[in-house]
Design a protein around this motif. Structure first.
Motif: not given
Length: 295
Positions: A100-107, A112-118, A128-129, A135-139
């Motif tokens: 997510x740090x390397x591709x922060x604009x990719x939903x 994937x990160x949210x699904x894995x932590x769930x 936290x995720x 911060x990157x997708x506030x819009x």
């Protein structure tokens, strides 16, 4: 590059030894696992990292965790969960943070990160995720709504969910009808959370006696007779009848904003608004009203 990969594999040796000792994996399976991880680590050690390789690595480790859960159930074994399952999970989270740090604009990377932590059941990590994602997708209003929905449904954190929609999301989307609708549904569900509190902690007040006055005020703003509103408002507000008085007034304010700013220009049949009693999203229904009601 080779030294870095070998160092990574050496750090995994304790958990691999424990897997074989406890019988979770056989010696042959451990060897295959080491070779597979080496292949992934070599690919990730290149100068240009591939998003797909990171995703494949995490998915592979997730399947390993699923296999370990099955084996533990078969063997009735709870030993070394932290040093085996926990170590794998933490390493995967580190990979996902890099992703997510390397591709922060990719939903899809955040999903994937949210699904894995769930999948891990780490509720605070999920929160936290979501916070990092905003911060990157506030819009994106759907990101805020998904976060609030998680706080409410998985953590039973009504105040946290409300704070996300009212304080945070509203700053970025002050005129979003979708956000107001979700906040309205959230306030309607307030009764279920307030009713869990001791009676002495709840505020008292005869809210429904105020409906005639409030409905007249709303009706005068949108051109609908107060009598029609008085007939259907109790049905709309039924889910929050066990709530405290302040919660009910918040519901009425939101209802006023929805009707006046969004639904009134399009037209709305008040009898159909009782659908809200079943907690069904407004977007799932089309509200139609004849032009006579707005005259």
């Amino acid at each position: 590059m080779a030294e870095k990969v070998e160092l990574m594999i050496e750090k995994m040796i304790p958990e691999l030894e424990e897997m074989e000792r406890t019988g979770l994996l056989s010696n042959v399976e451990v060897r295959k696992l080491i070779q597979k991880r080496k292949n992934f680590e070599y690919r990730l050690a290149r100068r240009t990292r591939s998003k797909l390789e990171l995703i494949n690595y995490v998915n592979y480790e997730k399947k390993l965790l699923e296999l370990l859960r099955i084996r533990r159930k078969q063997l009735n074994l709870n030993e070394k969960r932290g040093s085996i399952d926990g170590a794998i999970a933490k390493r995967c989270i580190e990979k996902l943070v890099v992703l997510t740090r390397m591709w922060p604009r990719h939903l899809d990377t955040w999903a994937l990160r949210i699904k894995f932590t769930e999948f891990l059941g780490w509720k605070e990590e999920v929160s936290r995720t979501y916070r990092a994602q905003t911060k990157f997708h506030a819009e994106n209003v759907n990101v805020w709504i998904a976060w609030a929905k998680y706080e409410l449904e998985w953590k039973s954190n009504f105040d946290g969910a409300r704070n996300i929609l009212v304080s945070s999301a509203s700053r970025h989307h002050p005129k979003s009808i979708q956000l107001k609708r979700e906040l309205f549904r959230l306030e309607l569900s307030c009764g279920g959370f307030e009713s869990r509190k001791p009676e002495r902690e709840r505020e008292r007040g005869n809210f429904f006696s105020e409906i005639p006055r409030l409905s007249s005020g709303i009706g005068s703003r949108i051109g609908v007779s107060g009598g029609r509103l008085r007939k259907y408002l109790p049905r709309i507000l039924a889910p929050c009848k066990s709530s405290n008085i302040s919660c009910k007034y918040r519901v009425m304010i939101l209802l006023h904003e929805l009707v006046f700013s969004a639904l009134a220009p399009q037209g709305m049949a008040w009898q159909e608004a009782a659908i809200l009693q079943r907690q069904v999203p407004l977007s799932d229904h089309s509200f139609v009203v004849s032009t006579e009601t707005s005259k």
